[in-house]
Design a protein around this motif. Structure first.
Motif, PDB file in Angstrom:
ATOM      1  N   LEU A   9       0.793  -1.224   0.000  1.00 47.20           N
ATOM      2  CA  LEU A   9       0.000   0.000   0.000  1.00 47.20           C
ATOM      3  C   LEU A   9       0.826   1.275   0.000  1.00 47.20           C
ATOM      4  CD1 LEU A   9      -2.697  -1.069   2.642  1.00 47.20           C
ATOM      5  CD2 LEU A   9      -2.648  -1.532   0.182  1.00 47.20           C
ATOM      6  N   THR A  10       1.808   1.352   0.859  1.00 46.00           N
ATOM      7  CA  THR A  10       2.586   2.565   1.074  1.00 46.00           C
ATOM      8  C   THR A  10       4.015   2.174   1.417  1.00 46.00           C
ATOM      9  OG1 THR A  10       1.993   2.560   3.413  1.00 46.00           O
ATOM     10  CG2 THR A  10       0.599   3.857   1.964  1.00 46.00           C
ATOM     11  N   SER A  11       4.878   3.130   1.644  1.00 45.31           N
ATOM     12  CA  SER A  11       4.771   4.541   1.297  1.00 45.31           C
ATOM     13  C   SER A  11       5.540   4.776   0.007  1.00 45.31           C
ATOM     14  CB  SER A  11       5.359   5.398   2.424  1.00 45.31           C
ATOM     15  OG  SER A  11       6.696   4.975   2.671  1.00 45.31           O
ATOM     16  N   LEU A  12       5.778   5.996  -0.377  1.00 40.34           N
ATOM     17  CA  LEU A  12       6.369   6.273  -1.681  1.00 40.34           C
ATOM     18  C   LEU A  12       7.687   5.532  -1.880  1.00 40.34           C
ATOM     19  CD1 LEU A  12       6.614   7.750  -4.352  1.00 40.34           C
ATOM     20  CD2 LEU A  12       7.362   9.790  -3.122  1.00 40.34           C
ATOM     21  N   ASN A  41      -3.282   7.417  -3.210  1.00 40.48           N
ATOM     22  CA  ASN A  41      -2.391   8.561  -3.390  1.00 40.48           C
ATOM     23  C   ASN A  41      -1.129   8.203  -4.167  1.00 40.48           C
ATOM     24  OD1 ASN A  41      -3.910  10.570  -1.845  1.00 40.48           O
ATOM     25  ND2 ASN A  41      -3.429   9.294  -0.081  1.00 40.48           N
ATOM     26  N   PHE A  42      -0.835   6.900  -4.264  1.00 40.91           N
ATOM     27  CA  PHE A  42       0.405   6.463  -4.917  1.00 40.91           C
ATOM     28  C   PHE A  42       0.146   5.583  -6.134  1.00 40.91           C
ATOM     29  CE2 PHE A  42       1.562   6.871  -0.319  1.00 40.91           C
ATOM     30  CZ  PHE A  42       2.361   8.004  -0.450  1.00 40.91           C
ATOM     31  N   GLN A  43      -1.078   5.537  -6.614  1.00 42.34           N
ATOM     32  CA  GLN A  43      -1.422   4.598  -7.675  1.00 42.34           C
ATOM     33  C   GLN A  43      -0.653   4.838  -8.964  1.00 42.34           C
ATOM     34  OE1 GLN A  43      -5.417   5.301  -9.584  1.00 42.34           O
ATOM     35  NE2 GLN A  43      -5.701   6.658  -7.810  1.00 42.34           N
ATOM     36  N   GLU A  44      -0.172   6.060  -9.164  1.00 41.89           N
ATOM     37  CA  GLU A  44       0.615   6.334 -10.364  1.00 41.89           C
ATOM     38  C   GLU A  44       1.863   5.462 -10.425  1.00 41.89           C
ATOM     39  OE1 GLU A  44       0.793  10.835 -11.323  1.00 41.89           O
ATOM     40  OE2 GLU A  44       0.027  10.705  -9.271  1.00 41.89           O
ATOM     41  N   ILE A  45       2.449   5.170  -9.282  1.00 47.64           N
ATOM     42  CA  ILE A  45       3.668   4.351  -9.253  1.00 47.64           C
ATOM     43  C   ILE A  45       3.392   2.976  -9.833  1.00 47.64           C
ATOM     44  CG2 ILE A  45       5.397   3.276  -7.756  1.00 47.64           C
ATOM     45  CD1 ILE A  45       5.001   5.648  -5.849  1.00 47.64           C
ATOM     46  N   ALA A  46       2.262   2.368  -9.450  1.00 46.47           N
ATOM     47  CA  ALA A  46       1.911   1.054  -9.986  1.00 46.47           C
ATOM     48  C   ALA A  46       1.783   1.110 -11.501  1.00 46.47           C
ATOM     49  CB  ALA A  46       0.611   0.570  -9.352  1.00 46.47           C
ATOM     50  N   ARG A  47       1.234   2.183 -12.021  1.00 49.50           N
ATOM     51  CA  ARG A  47       1.001   2.287 -13.464  1.00 49.50           C
ATOM     52  C   ARG A  47       2.292   2.554 -14.237  1.00 49.50           C
ATOM     53  NH1 ARG A  47      -4.537   2.391 -13.520  1.00 49.50           N
ATOM     54  NH2 ARG A  47      -5.532   3.319 -11.672  1.00 49.50           N
ATOM     55  N   TRP A  48       3.378   2.900 -13.542  1.00 45.81           N
ATOM     56  CA  TRP A  48       4.651   3.121 -14.219  1.00 45.81           C
ATOM     57  C   TRP A  48       5.305   1.817 -14.666  1.00 45.81           C
ATOM     58  CZ3 TRP A  48       7.129   6.865 -10.090  1.00 45.81           C
ATOM     59  CH2 TRP A  48       6.491   8.115 -10.157  1.00 45.81           C
ATOM     60  N   HIS A  49       4.948   0.678 -14.058  1.00 48.36           N
ATOM     61  CA  HIS A  49       5.673  -0.566 -14.347  1.00 48.36           C
ATOM     62  C   HIS A  49       4.937  -1.392 -15.389  1.00 48.36           C
ATOM     63  CE1 HIS A  49       7.936  -4.246 -13.925  1.00 48.36           C
ATOM     64  NE2 HIS A  49       8.852  -3.544 -13.280  1.00 48.36           N
ATOM     65  N   PRO A  50       5.644  -1.909 -16.397  1.00 49.61           N
ATOM     66  CA  PRO A  50       4.980  -2.630 -17.490  1.00 49.61           C
ATOM     67  C   PRO A  50       4.376  -3.972 -17.087  1.00 49.61           C
ATOM     68  CG  PRO A  50       7.372  -2.723 -17.741  1.00 49.61           C
ATOM     69  CD  PRO A  50       7.100  -1.744 -16.645  1.00 49.61           C
ATOM     70  N   ALA A  51       4.775  -4.545 -15.940  1.00 44.63           N
ATOM     71  CA  ALA A  51       4.209  -5.826 -15.511  1.00 44.63           C
ATOM     72  C   ALA A  51       2.844  -5.665 -14.860  1.00 44.63           C
ATOM     73  CB  ALA A  51       5.163  -6.531 -14.539  1.00 44.63           C
ATOM     74  N   ILE A  56      -5.799  -1.685  -7.975  1.00 40.84           N
ATOM     75  CA  ILE A  56      -6.900  -1.613  -7.015  1.00 40.84           C
ATOM     76  C   ILE A  56      -6.461  -0.659  -5.911  1.00 40.84           C
ATOM     77  CG2 ILE A  56      -8.322  -2.897  -5.376  1.00 40.84           C
ATOM     78  CD1 ILE A  56      -7.737  -5.423  -7.087  1.00 40.84           C
ATOM     79  N   THR A  57      -7.227   0.382  -5.675  1.00 37.32           N
ATOM     80  CA  THR A  57      -6.800   1.401  -4.723  1.00 37.32           C
ATOM     81  C   THR A  57      -7.524   1.264  -3.384  1.00 37.32           C
ATOM     82  OG1 THR A  57      -8.429   3.003  -5.515  1.00 37.32           O
ATOM     83  CG2 THR A  57      -6.258   3.019  -6.563  1.00 37.32           C
ATOM     84  N   ARG A 241       2.042  22.592  -6.784  1.00 37.71           N
ATOM     85  CA  ARG A 241       1.858  21.210  -6.360  1.00 37.71           C
ATOM     86  C   ARG A 241       1.705  20.321  -7.594  1.00 37.71           C
ATOM     87  NH1 ARG A 241      -2.000  18.911  -1.528  1.00 37.71           N
ATOM     88  NH2 ARG A 241      -1.312  16.749  -1.701  1.00 37.71           N
ATOM     89  N   LEU A 242       2.484  19.233  -7.641  1.00 39.01           N
ATOM     90  CA  LEU A 242       2.526  18.381  -8.817  1.00 39.01           C
ATOM     91  C   LEU A 242       2.062  16.969  -8.482  1.00 39.01           C
ATOM     92  CD1 LEU A 242       6.043  19.378 -10.233  1.00 39.01           C
ATOM     93  CD2 LEU A 242       3.826  20.361 -10.827  1.00 39.01           C
ATOM     94  N   SER A 243       1.556  16.283  -9.484  1.00 38.82           N
ATOM     95  CA  SER A 243       1.279  14.853  -9.335  1.00 38.82           C
ATOM     96  C   SER A 243       2.610  14.094  -9.320  1.00 38.82           C
ATOM     97  CB  SER A 243       0.416  14.366 -10.494  1.00 38.82           C
ATOM     98  OG  SER A 243       1.165  14.388 -11.704  1.00 38.82           O
ATOM     99  N   LEU A 244       2.574  12.839  -8.936  1.00 39.79           N
ATOM    100  CA  LEU A 244       3.795  12.043  -8.928  1.00 39.79           C
ATOM    101  C   LEU A 244       4.374  11.901 -10.335  1.00 39.79           C
ATOM    102  CD1 LEU A 244       2.929   9.225  -6.365  1.00 39.79           C
ATOM    103  CD2 LEU A 244       4.634  11.039  -6.110  1.00 39.79           C
TER     104      LEU A 244
END
Length: 345
Positions: A9-12, A41-51, A56-57, A241-244
């Motif tokens: 789940l966390t953290s960054l 809040n961190f779902q963008e990180i999951a979407r960065w990886h091709p696998a 699910i948030t 303020r920026l998104s990840l």
């Protein structure tokens, strides 16, 4: 085995540390796909990886303070429904605490995680049908690579960590970036991780005088206020303020970064951006001195004495070693210092 559910789940910083394990699994088991249960809040990180094919948030940080609220019940039910919507060949709890172990019990598939000697919270291991060892004193990246290799039955890779971040998922922010700039990540979650503001101001002045532009990110109102206190002259800019994915775009293009021990320092390392990370109470060997790992200092009510002794002159010297000659100081020699590129107190 074709489909795996990862719960982390966390953290960054911890989420960044999980990416090499996903890369290992993708290389060792071609065609394997992951769904990832992650803090919204961190779902963008999951979407960065091709696998990763599905995300699910959770909003578990809000759940804790409003369990009696009907909206909270609806949010929890939605997450559980999404977890139960698919059958998985394996479910891996990569976090190993009570709340992630509890979420794993709602999944459809055999559950794997750290054993009772390796798990972060002892009770969590009772939820797993398959339990694997990973030394607690190992770096977080290594622990996760070991867990994935054991759970998915392939040899633990000896290769360097491959974060495999899809940089095309980064988003250009809605402002013009300077041609050559530094990013100074001044924020941290603990008071004992903060560098004195006067040191930051001194380092910013030296960097601007050397010809660099300095960008200051922030994520909370308190961090924004600190950034504004640090930006006292020309050549330094407090970013919006920026998104990840936007901050990833900015960091990727930086000449170098100076960071506290916080999530963005791990992102800079994953992107192979030249970086200096200042450690005080935390152990760089586990997440990146004789660290106390305390959130407040028992010896001082003011600035953190561990980090205070790391002076701006020392950091600036290391910064010039990383960047090469600064734009406005082409012939200035850099005197030797004892700090490494990842500076620990």
């Amino acid at each position: 085995m074709k489909r795996v559910l990862l719960i982390k789940l966390t953290s960054l910083g911890d989420l960044i540390h999980a990416l090499p394990a996903l890369s290992d699994a993708q290389s060792a088991r071609p065609g394997l796909e992951f769904d990832w249960v992650i803090d919204e809040n961190f779902q963008e990180i999951a979407r960065w990886h091709p696998a990763v094919k599905g995300v699910i948030t959770t909003n578990h940080r809000e759940w804790r303070g409003a369990l009696a609220n009907a909206e909270t019940h609806g949010s929890i039910s939605k997450t559980i429904e999404e977890i139960r919507a698919n059958e998985y060949d394996l479910v891996i709890d990569g976090q190993g605490n009570f709340k992630t172990a509890l979420l794993s019990l709602f999944s459809k598939g055999p559950r794997a995680g750290f054993d009772n000697h390796s798990v972060r919270e002892w009770i969590a291991h009772l939820a797993y049908q398959r339990r694997f060892a990973a030394p607690k004193n190992a770096h977080a990246i290594e622990r996760l690579r070991r867990l994935f290799a054991s759970a998915l039955d392939y040899p633990i890779p000896a290769s360097p960590p491959d974060f495999r971040i899809r940089r095309d998922r980064f988003v250009k922010p809605n402002f013009d970036l300077p041609g050559e700039y530094l990013v100074f990540v001044h924020n941290a979650s603990w008071k004992t991780k903060l560098w004195p503001e006067r040191h930051w101001i001194d380092l910013i002045e030296k960097s601007v005088q050397a010809g660099f532009r300095v960008l200051l990110p922030w994520g909370t109102s308190e961090e924004e206020s600190r950034a504004k206190r640090l930006a006292i002259g020309p050549g330094v800019q407090v970013m919006p303020r920026l998104s990840l994915s936007e901050i990833g775009y900015v960091i990727e293009r930086a000449k170098a970064c100076v960071c506290m021990d916080t999530g963005l320092s791990h992102l800079a390392a994953a992107l192979d951006v030249p970086s200096i990370t200042l450690y005080g109470s935390t152990d760089s060997g586990l997440i990146g001195a004789s660290p106390c790992r305390a959130k407040t200092c028992r010896y001082s009510s003011g600035d953190n004495p561990c980090l205070e002794q790391i002076g701006p002159e020392r950091v600036f010297g290391e910064l010039l070693r990383l960047t090469g000659p600064a734009p406005g100081l082409r012939q200035v020699p850099v005197s030797p210092v004892s700090a490494s590129a990842r500076t620990a107190s």
